[in-house]
Design a protein around this motif. Structure first.
Motif, PDB file in Angstrom:
ATOM      1  N   ALA A 177       0.822  -1.209   0.000  1.00 32.68           N
ATOM      2  CA  ALA A 177       0.000   0.000   0.000  1.00 32.68           C
ATOM      3  C   ALA A 177       0.860   1.265   0.000  1.00 32.68           C
ATOM      4  CB  ALA A 177      -0.927  -0.002   1.206  1.00 32.68           C
ATOM      5  N   LEU A 178       2.073   1.166   0.550  1.00 35.76           N
ATOM      6  CA  LEU A 178       2.884   2.382   0.732  1.00 35.76           C
ATOM      7  C   LEU A 178       3.178   3.126  -0.573  1.00 35.76           C
ATOM      8  CD1 LEU A 178       4.240   4.150   2.817  1.00 35.76           C
ATOM      9  CD2 LEU A 178       6.338   2.866   2.453  1.00 35.76           C
ATOM     10  N   PRO A 179       3.686   2.440  -1.620  1.00 31.40           N
ATOM     11  CA  PRO A 179       3.926   3.194  -2.854  1.00 31.40           C
ATOM     12  C   PRO A 179       2.642   3.823  -3.392  1.00 31.40           C
ATOM     13  CG  PRO A 179       4.148   0.825  -3.235  1.00 31.40           C
ATOM     14  CD  PRO A 179       4.102   1.033  -1.758  1.00 31.40           C
ATOM     15  N   GLY A 180       1.526   3.159  -3.186  1.00 32.17           N
ATOM     16  CA  GLY A 180       0.252   3.710  -3.651  1.00 32.17           C
ATOM     17  C   GLY A 180      -0.058   5.028  -2.973  1.00 32.17           C
ATOM     18  N   ILE A 181       0.209   5.068  -1.655  1.00 32.24           N
ATOM     19  CA  ILE A 181      -0.034   6.306  -0.915  1.00 32.24           C
ATOM     20  C   ILE A 181       0.838   7.431  -1.477  1.00 32.24           C
ATOM     21  CG2 ILE A 181       0.264   7.378   1.338  1.00 32.24           C
ATOM     22  CD1 ILE A 181      -0.469   4.562   2.516  1.00 32.24           C
TER      23      ILE A 181
ATOM     24  N   LEU B 223      -6.070   6.713   0.214  1.00 31.17           N
ATOM     25  CA  LEU B 223      -6.593   5.356   0.429  1.00 31.17           C
ATOM     26  C   LEU B 223      -6.782   4.628  -0.889  1.00 31.17           C
ATOM     27  CD1 LEU B 223      -9.280   5.527   3.253  1.00 31.17           C
ATOM     28  CD2 LEU B 223      -6.910   4.798   3.347  1.00 31.17           C
ATOM     29  N   ALA B 224      -7.299   5.346  -1.872  1.00 29.72           N
ATOM     30  CA  ALA B 224      -7.520   4.731  -3.180  1.00 29.72           C
ATOM     31  C   ALA B 224      -6.189   4.253  -3.744  1.00 29.72           C
ATOM     32  CB  ALA B 224      -8.183   5.713  -4.124  1.00 29.72           C
ATOM     33  N   GLY B 225      -5.163   5.110  -3.636  1.00 26.44           N
ATOM     34  CA  GLY B 225      -3.833   4.725  -4.119  1.00 26.44           C
ATOM     35  C   GLY B 225      -3.341   3.483  -3.397  1.00 26.44           C
ATOM     36  N   ALA B 226      -3.500   3.485  -2.082  1.00 22.90           N
ATOM     37  CA  ALA B 226      -3.034   2.356  -1.271  1.00 22.90           C
ATOM     38  C   ALA B 226      -3.746   1.076  -1.692  1.00 22.90           C
ATOM     39  CB  ALA B 226      -3.303   2.641   0.205  1.00 22.90           C
ATOM     40  N   PHE B 227      -5.042   1.186  -1.893  1.00 24.11           N
ATOM     41  CA  PHE B 227      -5.838   0.021  -2.270  1.00 24.11           C
ATOM     42  C   PHE B 227      -5.356  -0.541  -3.609  1.00 24.11           C
ATOM     43  CE2 PHE B 227      -9.612  -1.868  -4.276  1.00 24.11           C
ATOM     44  CZ  PHE B 227      -9.932  -2.812  -3.321  1.00 24.11           C
ATOM     45  N   LEU B 228      -5.134   0.378  -4.568  1.00 24.78           N
ATOM     46  CA  LEU B 228      -4.747  -0.075  -5.912  1.00 24.78           C
ATOM     47  C   LEU B 228      -3.411  -0.822  -5.895  1.00 24.78           C
ATOM     48  CD1 LEU B 228      -5.892   2.816  -8.258  1.00 24.78           C
ATOM     49  CD2 LEU B 228      -6.841   0.519  -7.965  1.00 24.78           C
ATOM     50  N   THR B 229      -2.388  -0.229  -5.261  1.00 27.73           N
ATOM     51  CA  THR B 229      -1.102  -0.934  -5.287  1.00 27.73           C
ATOM     52  C   THR B 229      -1.145  -2.191  -4.415  1.00 27.73           C
ATOM     53  OG1 THR B 229      -0.315   0.641  -3.656  1.00 27.73           O
ATOM     54  CG2 THR B 229       0.421   0.977  -5.920  1.00 27.73           C
ATOM     55  N   GLY B 230      -1.951  -2.150  -3.365  1.00 24.24           N
ATOM     56  CA  GLY B 230      -2.099  -3.356  -2.544  1.00 24.24           C
ATOM     57  C   GLY B 230      -2.633  -4.509  -3.371  1.00 24.24           C
ATOM     58  N   VAL B 231      -3.692  -4.233  -4.099  1.00 22.12           N
ATOM     59  CA  VAL B 231      -4.299  -5.273  -4.931  1.00 22.12           C
ATOM     60  C   VAL B 231      -3.339  -5.689  -6.050  1.00 22.12           C
ATOM     61  CG1 VAL B 231      -6.178  -5.755  -6.536  1.00 22.12           C
ATOM     62  CG2 VAL B 231      -6.637  -4.604  -4.374  1.00 22.12           C
TER      63      VAL B 231
ATOM     64  N   PHE C  67       7.562  -2.206  -0.867  1.00 21.78           N
ATOM     65  CA  PHE C  67       7.884  -1.373   0.295  1.00 21.78           C
ATOM     66  C   PHE C  67       9.110  -0.527  -0.005  1.00 21.78           C
ATOM     67  CE2 PHE C  67       9.459  -0.857   4.753  1.00 21.78           C
ATOM     68  CZ  PHE C  67       8.399  -0.087   5.174  1.00 21.78           C
ATOM     69  N   GLY C  68      10.141  -1.125  -0.623  1.00 17.07           N
ATOM     70  CA  GLY C  68      11.330  -0.371  -1.024  1.00 17.07           C
ATOM     71  C   GLY C  68      10.955   0.788  -1.933  1.00 17.07           C
ATOM     72  N   GLY C  69      10.133   0.471  -2.931  1.00 15.30           N
ATOM     73  CA  GLY C  69       9.673   1.520  -3.846  1.00 15.30           C
ATOM     74  C   GLY C  69       8.967   2.641  -3.092  1.00 15.30           C
ATOM     75  N   GLY C  70       8.140   2.248  -2.121  1.00 10.76           N
ATOM     76  CA  GLY C  70       7.410   3.237  -1.334  1.00 10.76           C
ATOM     77  C   GLY C  70       8.338   4.151  -0.554  1.00 10.76           C
ATOM     78  N   ILE C  71       9.393   3.552   0.039  1.00  6.53           N
ATOM     79  CA  ILE C  71      10.342   4.360   0.812  1.00  6.53           C
ATOM     80  C   ILE C  71      11.066   5.350  -0.100  1.00  6.53           C
ATOM     81  CG2 ILE C  71      12.428   4.264   2.219  1.00  6.53           C
ATOM     82  CD1 ILE C  71      10.322   3.061   3.796  1.00  6.53           C
TER      83      ILE C  71
END
Lengths: 453, 293
Positions: free
Chosen positions: A42-46, A63-71, A100-104
């Motif tokens: 979810a992190l990169p989506g956020i 939240l929408a971003g988080a949901f999309l990358t999570g899925v 997660f790396g991408g998100g950081i």
């Protein structure tokens, strides 16, 4: 308690409730790691949503971003598993850390952008329940209630599908659609939870309530209910403790080390409260708990030792029956290599039960003692005979540890054994009598010696 | 006689509808319109079926017609595709080619006529359900979406548990049952489906002698009420005794027909590719010497 704390309290409790319910299903399907995957992915989506919204910190966009990358992460894992030989746990590990790396990296970039400092994206990594707004709680409430409603509505379908997906498909249920529904509900709850307890701790919120509830019940419905309650308790306890409830109660702050008065972070305290409940259940739950298992083991050991005593006494008295001779203590101890202390404790119990009588130079069975010693010896010898002749009765009734089995044989099985052996003409003497020891029979040349004591 | 189209199953969207909610009157034992045990389309008809896992074919060109009211053993060596045959008929694995018909219609329309006993190892027996819960699942197909099992379903579940001799264990969590008892629970669940055709994947594996006997008797009862039962079976020794029809399989269909004419040493050797053990051959020879069927 301030209105703000009350808001946070409601939010965390609701979130815990929903996570417990949907997380319980993922545990039962052995997909507990999905929660990890979802929250990390979810992190990169956020971050992307933040970039897309050009710095607007609209909660719902994030939240929408988080949901999309999570899925997307879940889809990737499924894809990798299906098309390569990578196993699911490895695939989850790869996808999870990549996202997660991408998100950081993304969040580091955002921090450097003009205005990026105010983004506060690290909140999503560590969570910040204390800063929950009324709007946040509303979102949590909507998602949680929706998740619980979906589970209630599809309870029967989820139950069947989680237990036996093949059967469900043969019966005509669209298992893919059920799977997707379950995953979506899980994703939604995980994503909403990210802001409260953080990417790193959401999985705990999903897993701990269900795993804890499982200790207490063998019924799915009750397990889901308990998971909801435990999740809610976790959320509430975490919020209250970090808001200083303990301090208010005790009059001092037990968690303040030295002069440090900084408030404790809510997310981690929520998780730690859950851990406490889990450990408590692990220890004291009936049947599955450690204590009750230990207790059962100790009871069995005691009973086994006691029965061995009666059998040894019987065997030592056997040549002179029906007379009840005095058995000298050294002879008794030598038979079983009992230490003097063990023996005296065993004898004390037997004495109290009125099954033996003390004599100056030893002990002897009382008439009542003879009865139960004969029954025990009979069961033991029948079982030995049975093993020697090659077991062919329903192993149904005897799938316990082979070592403890003869001490657990219920009377009707002992009689069935006797009948079976008599039918095969292998039982010397009347079926209800104590057979002579199989070790004295010619059959004893058989190499398989079941004697284990 | 010409079968009138079964309107109920025709009007339902096939793929996303679990078994139709059966009308209350049309209970177990009653055949659906147009289906009679003696006339009409056969219970199972497989045309030209090929199944592949990851592009490696597991079953080739299977053509098969199973007559009604028979107890059918599916026999073949390990990896012959016995389970796969069942799963392919049930639509659990995709067909690379070919088609399957149940009483003359695609399986998707006929699910309510089919009961299934999967292999025991396919589920997690630590799952928090009781024996009764599991058996109740057999009625879910008839219930359809969202509805919960009611008094009627519960009564049916109790009946079939009784039928397999497991009433006393209804409230046990399923882990606390022995292998044979678990198998009986699975069997009861299939019975609760009230089907015309039953598929059973190795129901005798890992069960005690008493349970095996009980299962065999139950299968014979099913046959005597006109049901068709297909059983994946491992033990060659018991084939003659248990089944009146056999399907010999080794990736291809080697032979299918009445046991007396099909279960021959020759066919078996083809099926097992000469791997028939001496013991099996000796047992076969003995049987023929005794003048067995």
């Amino acid at each position: 308690m301030s209105g703000l704390t009350l808001t946070v309290l409601a939010g965390s409790a609701l979130l815990g409730c929903a996570s417990g319910v949907v997380g319980a299903f993922s545990i039962l399907r052995r997909r507990a790691l999905m929660g990890d995957l979802l929250s990390h992915a979810a992190l990169p989506g956020i971050c992307l949503a933040f970039l897309y919204a050009a710095g607007e910190r609209d909660y719902h966009t994030l939240l929408a971003g988080a949901f999309l990358t999570g899925v997307l992460g879940v889809a990737l894992v499924t894809f990798v598993c299906r098309w390569t030989r990578t196993k699911e746990d490895a695939a989850i590990g790869i996808v999870l850390s990549t996202f997660f790396g991408g998100g950081i990296v993304l969040s580091a970039i955002i921090q450097k952008l003009p205005g990026g400092r105010v983004a506060g994206l690290e909140r999503y990594i560590y969570g910040q329940a204390a800063n929950m707004s009324r709007g946040d709680v509303q979102t949590i409430a909507i998602v949680s209630v929706a998740a619980i409603l979906v589970v209630l509505l599809l309870y029967k379908e989820f139950k069947l599908f989680s237990f036996d997906a093949g059967f469900a498909r043969a019966q005509g249920w669209p298992t893919l659609a059920l799977d997707l529904t379950m995953m979506s509900v899980l994703s939604l709850v995980a994503v909403v939870g990210v802001k409260t307890v953080g990417v790193l701790l959401v999985p705990a919120l999903l897993i701990i309530p269900g795993a804890t509830a499982r200790f207490w019940t063998n019924r799915l419905g009750l397990m889901l209910f308990l998971a909801a309650v435990i999740g809610a308790c976790m959320g509430a306890a975490g919020t209250l403790i970090s808001a200083g409830l303990l301090t208010d109660w005790l009059g001092f702050d037990p968690l303040a080390f030295g002069r440090n008065r900084a408030p404790l972070p809510t997310g981690p305290i929520i998780v730690l409260s859950g851990t406490a409940l889990f450990l408590l259940s692990l220890a004291i739950a009936p049947e599955r708990g450690i204590l009750s298992r230990l207790l059962a083991l100790v009871r069995l050991r005691r009973r086994t030792a006691q029965e061995n005593l009666y059998r040894t006494l019987y065997e030592l008295s056997e040549p002179r029956l029906p007379e009840l001779p005095v058995v000298p203590l050294p002879a008794l101890a030598a038979e079983r290599s009992w230490s003097p202390r063990q023996l005296s404790s065993l004898l004390k119990t037997a004495d109290r039960a009125g099954l033996i009588a003390r004599a100056p130079d030893g002990v002897r069975l009382t008439p009542a003692g003879l009865l139960s010693a004969a029954a025990i010896t009979r069961a033991h010898r029948l079982w030995e005979l049975y093993l020697i002749q090659g077991a062919n009765i329903a192993t149904d009734h005897v799938d316990r540890d082979a070592d403890s089995i003869e001490h657990l044989l219920p009377p009707e099985i002992v009689d069935a054994l006797a009948a079976e052996l008599a039918r095969r003409g292998r039982l010397p003497g009347a079926p209800a009598a104590v057979p002579s020891s199989p070790h004295l029979l010619p059959a004893q040349t058989h190499p398989a010696n079941p004697q284990h004591a | 006689m010409i079968a009138p189209p079964n309107k109920r199953s025709m009007t339902l969207p096939a793929a996303h509808t679990p078994d139709r909610s059966a009308p209350t009157a049309n209970q177990q034992g009653a055949l659906p319109p147009g289906v009679s045990p003696t006339a009409g389309p056969p219970p199972i008809e497989v045309h030209d079926m090929t199944v592949a896992y990851h592009r490696k074919p597991v079953l080739w060109d299977i053509d098969l017609v199973v007559p009604p009211g028979k107890l059918v053993g599916i026999v073949g060596p390990n990896g012959a595709g016995k389970s796969t045959l069942i799963k392919a008929i049930l639509g659990l694995v995709p067909l690379a080619s070919g088609k399957v018909e149940i009483f003359g219609r695609p399986y998707a329309q006929q699910r309510h006529l089919v009961g299934y006993v999967p292999q025991r190892e396919t589920v997690d027996w630590d799952f928090p359900v009781t024996a009764f819960d599991v058996v109740l699942m057999g009625t879910y197909g008839r219930l359809g979406w969202f509805l919960r099992p009611n008094a009627r379903e519960r009564q049916r579940a109790a009946e079939v548990l009784e039928q397999v001799g497991m009433s006393a264990y209804a409230d046990r969590q399923i882990r606390q049952l022995s292998g044979g008892q678990q198998q009986r629970v699975f069997l009861a669940r299939a019975l609760a489906q009230d089907a015309q055709i039953y598929f059973m994947d190795e129901p005798f594996s890992g069960v005690d002698a008493a349970t095996e006997q009980a299962i065999v008797e139950l299968l014979q009862t099913l046959r005597s009420t006109g049901k068709t039962v297909l059983v994946v079976h491992h033990e060659l020794q018991t084939v003659r005794q248990y089944f009146d029809h056999v399907i010999l399989l080794n990736m291809r269909l080697v032979a299918a027909g009445p046991t007396s004419t099909t279960f021959t040493t020759e066919n078996l050797q083809t099926t097992y590719g000469g791997r028939l053990t001496i013991l099996d051959q000796a047992a076969e020879a003995l049987r023929r010497g005794e003048g067995a069927p």
